[in-house]
Design a protein around this motif. Structure first.
Motif, PDB file in Angstrom:
ATOM      1  N   ASP A  87      11.377  -7.753  -4.266  1.00  0.00           N
ATOM      2  CA  ASP A  87      11.616  -6.598  -5.131  1.00  0.00           C
ATOM      3  C   ASP A  87      13.052  -6.098  -4.982  1.00  0.00           C
ATOM      4  OD1 ASP A  87       8.900  -5.602  -6.344  1.00  0.00           O
ATOM      5  OD2 ASP A  87       8.439  -6.183  -4.286  1.00  0.00           O
TER       6      ASP A  87
ATOM      7  N   THR B  31       6.344 -11.191  -1.936  1.00  0.00           N
ATOM      8  CA  THR B  31       6.919 -10.424  -3.032  1.00  0.00           C
ATOM      9  C   THR B  31       8.398 -10.190  -2.747  1.00  0.00           C
ATOM     10  OG1 THR B  31       6.308  -8.297  -2.023  1.00  0.00           O
ATOM     11  CG2 THR B  31       4.752  -9.272  -3.587  1.00  0.00           C
TER      12      THR B  31
ATOM     13  N   ASP C 295       6.897 -13.601 -12.768  1.00  0.00           N
ATOM     14  CA  ASP C 295       7.859 -12.603 -13.230  1.00  0.00           C
ATOM     15  C   ASP C 295       7.153 -11.262 -13.315  1.00  0.00           C
ATOM     16  OD1 ASP C 295       9.669 -10.992 -14.541  1.00  0.00           O
ATOM     17  OD2 ASP C 295      10.133 -12.437 -16.118  1.00  0.00           O
ATOM     18  N   GLY C 296       7.466 -10.377 -12.359  1.00  0.00           N
ATOM     19  CA  GLY C 296       6.839  -9.066 -12.334  1.00  0.00           C
ATOM     20  C   GLY C 296       7.567  -8.019 -13.156  1.00  0.00           C
ATOM     21  N   GLY C 297       8.654  -8.433 -13.848  1.00  0.00           N
ATOM     22  CA  GLY C 297       9.388  -7.509 -14.696  1.00  0.00           C
ATOM     23  C   GLY C 297      10.697  -7.065 -14.075  1.00  0.00           C
ATOM     24  N   GLY C 298      11.650  -6.767 -14.938  1.00  0.00           N
ATOM     25  CA  GLY C 298      12.934  -6.256 -14.481  1.00  0.00           C
ATOM     26  C   GLY C 298      13.886  -7.297 -13.956  1.00  0.00           C
ATOM     27  N   ASN C 299      13.571  -8.582 -14.143  1.00  0.00           N
ATOM     28  CA  ASN C 299      14.441  -9.652 -13.673  1.00  0.00           C
ATOM     29  C   ASN C 299      15.443 -10.034 -14.759  1.00  0.00           C
ATOM     30  OD1 ASN C 299      12.924 -10.101 -11.153  1.00  0.00           O
ATOM     31  ND2 ASN C 299      11.315 -10.857 -12.516  1.00  0.00           N
TER      32      ASN C 299
ATOM     33  N   THR D  82      12.447  -6.594   0.164  1.00  0.00           N
ATOM     34  CA  THR D  82      12.883  -5.540  -0.751  1.00  0.00           C
ATOM     35  C   THR D  82      14.359  -5.221  -0.542  1.00  0.00           C
ATOM     36  OG1 THR D  82      12.274  -3.765   0.792  1.00  0.00           O
ATOM     37  CG2 THR D  82      10.584  -4.492  -0.749  1.00  0.00           C
TER      38      THR D  82
ATOM     39  N   THR E 123       6.065 -13.343  -6.178  1.00  0.00           N
ATOM     40  CA  THR E 123       6.269 -12.460  -7.319  1.00  0.00           C
ATOM     41  C   THR E 123       7.625 -11.789  -7.187  1.00  0.00           C
ATOM     42  OG1 THR E 123       3.905 -12.057  -7.582  1.00  0.00           O
ATOM     43  CG2 THR E 123       5.400 -10.437  -8.544  1.00  0.00           C
TER      44      THR E 123
ATOM     45  N   ARG F  22      10.319  -8.953  -8.791  1.00  0.00           N
ATOM     46  CA  ARG F  22      10.472  -7.766  -9.634  1.00  0.00           C
ATOM     47  C   ARG F  22      11.859  -7.179  -9.414  1.00  0.00           C
ATOM     48  NH1 ARG F  22       4.803  -7.056  -7.866  1.00  0.00           N
ATOM     49  NH2 ARG F  22       5.665  -6.319  -5.878  1.00  0.00           N
ATOM     50  N   GLY F  23      12.566  -6.907 -10.494  1.00  0.00           N
ATOM     51  CA  GLY F  23      13.860  -6.260 -10.384  1.00  0.00           C
ATOM     52  C   GLY F  23      14.903  -7.075  -9.665  1.00  0.00           C
TER      53      GLY F  23
END
Length: 714
Positions: A494, A492, A545-549, A464, A515, A517-518
């Motif tokens: 993030d 993950t 793709d968990g979103g925000g990329n 993260t 995964t 994200r962002g």
């Protein structure tokens, strides 16, 4: 690099003071000095670099640049803060020694700064891929006067060529006073001139002060052998600029009752080569539980702290570890609750900070808020196995050969090894110019690497808040470094910011999954993702793709080549088989006849589905959307493979979940008389990334069978 007394910006390889307000940066240590790059100073010499090539001088320099001074040439620094002491990272040619004249505001000091190649040019031929390395060393000097921000301090070469890398300016604290009730080593006969052997005096003081404090007054003390039996005692100096121990082995013991506290002096060794069979370390073994090491200057040793046995709840903080021929610190198994924080490390010949879970796992231990610069043969931080480990808020810059900024790995080296387990937290780290070409692999290592080297990653790896800047190659790498294809999963990523990568953001070389994200990227050199698991056919690496990329949605188009920094993603060759070496999956397989055999480029190996279980699917991930217009399907060409007809349709998908029919089901005859090859022409239409053959029958065997599935653009 965060510092005490100035806020700094790390840009274009330079450390530049911006304000005089105290600050504690989110990543890295709070340090009592300000670093200024030589290439940012005024010079009559010449700049070397930038260069990332292993074995070059510039590749080991901070910012990959330095200033070369021939005799009579100088480099003049503008002092960024009030200071009375300076440390200079430098290089001189092999076999030479000398000094730099020092000038303050134009006035030459009586003191000079000694320079020598004695501690440089290390060879470790037993380490695969290594070359002569460890080119730089550090030399420090008390100026015996105060300088202010804006003053000029210059260094001039005299008689020997010197390459100056960086200068650290600081206000050295005044010598501390003797604690009441302490046992002074001089009272036991230690010689503060450094001429006599003070080993026995130190031993007697440690024995006499059990439960109290051993005082090391200002001076220089020579020890000729290591201390042992150190427990329930504090060893304290007047500050590392004032109390100096000259010894290559300070403490060597396999066990201790603990409560050992070592602080506020320097230990400077005479280690010129790396000999792994010798305990040439500041601490070798155990300090025992509930111990601490703080305020130390450790230099010219093999390893700063090589920790085995019981070191539970040890705290290592506020230290400087410079010029070690191997690791800066290594938790070599069994460590529990160890905290390594707010340290500065420069010029290590192996991992700067490492946890290696040999014999028993390291557990619930952490590396936090450390600043690491220029490890020249391995990683900035390496975690080899262990349970519930944290790597948090560290700043790492300028890794060289065989190293990433951070490595999270199941590489065991020896047995019994304890792989990664529990949750591995990698949070808030900043990586600058990290990652390097690995000469053993002949391809690069990423800034942050997750490596299923000797076994699959089964821990939960949580990455993260990472900042990656100017990686010469990739940002995140997922690999099985042994080439055996163990899975790297449960990962993950993030909230990462990636700025200027030489090649790709994600370098996936083994089966597994992560995964994202962002994760935002700018200045990507070649493509967003390199997704080419090895060995071919071992299984896919799934990028979710968990979103925000943003900024990295393209995929490198050719798994037969490695992207070069800044190359850009080449247009696909219309005559290239897009399916070769790509991840392949199936609804089922018979025995060893796995899906990867259908894309391995060998027409004699083949995939066979589960028997008597139609329909069956074979799916190939092409890596990115492709306008596939022709398929070539093969069976082994030998006559023993009798003619047969397989009934199949062709399906396609852009996301790997929703499939549409590209070509309706029909019969295709495979005949060894014509090479057991079938050509399938596809209609024009939108591109597809995931190619699926849906097989409902086979007249020659009760299973779907293909030795090669080839896909072409024309």
């Amino acid at each position: 690099m965060p510092i005490l007394g100035a806020v700094v910006a790390l840009a274009a390889g330079m450390l530049v003071a911006l304000t005089s307000a105290p600050a504690h940066a989110a990543a890295g240590a709070t340090l009592p000095f300000t670093s200024v790059e030589a290439e940012a100073a005024t010079t009559t010499g010449s700049t070397v670099g930038p260069d990332h090539t292993q074995g070059t001088l510039a590749s080991e320099a901070s910012g990959r640049r330095a200033v070369r001074l021939n005799s009579g040439q100088r480099v003049e620094f503008t002092v960024p803060r009030a200071a009375d002491a300076v440390n200079v990272a430098y290089n001189v040619p092999d076999g030479q020694s000398g000094s730099l004249d020092v000038y303050v505001n134009g006035a030459k000091l009586a003191k000079t700064l000694p320079v020598t190649s004695q501690y440089s040019y290390v060879d470790t031929g037993w380490i695969a891929g290594s070359r002569t390395h460890h080119f730089f060393a550090n030399s420090r000097l008390l100026l015996d006067r105060n300088v202010q921000a804006g003053d000029k301090v210059a260094f001039q070469a005299t008689g020997v060529q010197v390459t100056v890398d960086v200068a650290d300016f600081e206000q050295a604290a005044a010598p501390a006073t003797r604690p009441a009730g302490s046992v002074s080593v001089t009272d036991r006969g230690a010689d503060p001139s450094g001429r006599g052997d003070s080993t026995q005096a130190f031993r007697e003081a440690v024995s006499a002060a059990r439960g109290g404090v051993v005082w090391i007054p200002p001076g220089e003390y020579r020890l000729t052998s290591a201390l042992g039996g150190v427990q329930n005692v504090t060893l304290q100096g007047a500050g590392h600029w004032h109390s100096v121990v000259r010894s290559s082995r300070f403490i060597d013991q396999s066990s201790s009752a603990g409560n050992v506290h070592i602080k506020d002096f320097a230990v400077i060794g005479e280690v010129t080569e790396r000999v792994d069979s010798q305990p040439d370390n500041f601490v070798n073994g155990s300090l025992g539980p509930n111990s601490s090491v703080s305020g130390m200057w450790l230099q010219h040793l093999k390893v700063g702290l090589w920790l085995t046995g019981n070191n539970d709840n040890l705290v290592v903080e506020n230290n400087r570890i410079l010029d070690t021929t191997a690791d800066g610190l290594n938790l070599n198994g069994t460590a529990k609750g160890v905290r390594v924080r707010n340290n500065f490390l420069r010029n290590q010949g192996d991992d700067s900070l490492a946890m290696w879970s040999l014999n028993a796992p390291n557990t619930q231990s952490s590396f936090e808020n450390n600043t690491i610069s220029q490890p020249n043969l391995a990683n900035g931080i390496a975690i080899y196995g262990g349970t519930d480990i944290t790597v948090k808020d560290n700043l790492i810059a300028d890794t060289n050969a065989l190293g990433s900024g951070i490595a999270i790995s199941n590489q065991k080296f020896l047995d019994p090894f304890h792989p990664l387990a529990g949750t591995i937290t990698v949070s808030g780290n900043t990586l600058v110019r990290t990652g390097a070409m690995n000469p053993n692999w002949n391809h690069p290592m990423g800034a942050l690497r997750v490596d299923s080297y000797d076994s699959a990653i089964e821990a939960q790896v949580r990455i993260t808040g990472t900042t990656i800047t100017d990686s010469p190659y990739s940002a995140f790498e997922f690999v099985s470094g042994s080439g055996r294809g163990y899975a790297a999963g449960n990962i993950t990523v993030d909230g990462a910011t990636v700025t200027r990568t030489g090649t790709v953001v994600v370098q996936a070389e083994t089966q597994g999954a992560a995964t994202f994200r962002g994760v935002t990227a700018t200045g990507v050199g070649s493509a967003g993702v390199y997704n080419c698991p090895y060995p071919s056919g071992s299984g896919p690496f799934t990028v979710t793709d968990g979103g925000g990329n943003s900024g990295w949605n393209s995929t490198w188009s050719d798994c037969s080549t490695w992207p070069e920094p800044g190359q850009g993603n080449p247009d696909p060759d219309p005559d290239r088989n897009l399916a070769r070496g790509r991840p392949a999956t199936a609804t089922g397989s018979q025995d060893v006849y796995t899906p990867g055999r259908a894309v391995d480029g060998d027409a004699n190996s083949y995939w066979e589905s589960a028997n008597h279980a139609f329909p069956q699917d074979l799916t190939v991930d092409l890596g990115s959307s492709q306008a596939v217009r022709r398929l070539v399907l093969k069976l082994p060409p030998q006559a023993v493979w009798q003619a047969r007809t397989q009934t199949l349709s062709v399906q396609g998908s852009t996301d790997g979940s929703a499939y549409t029919t590209v070509l309706a089901a029909r019969d295709y005859r495979f005949d060894p008389a014509t090479g057991n090859t079938v050509t399938v022409n596809l209609p024009s239409g939108p591109g597809l990334r995931h190619l699926r053959l849906h097989v409902t029958g086979n007249t020659g065997w009760p299973a779907a069978q293909f030795s090669e599935v080839e896909a072409y653009l024309s």
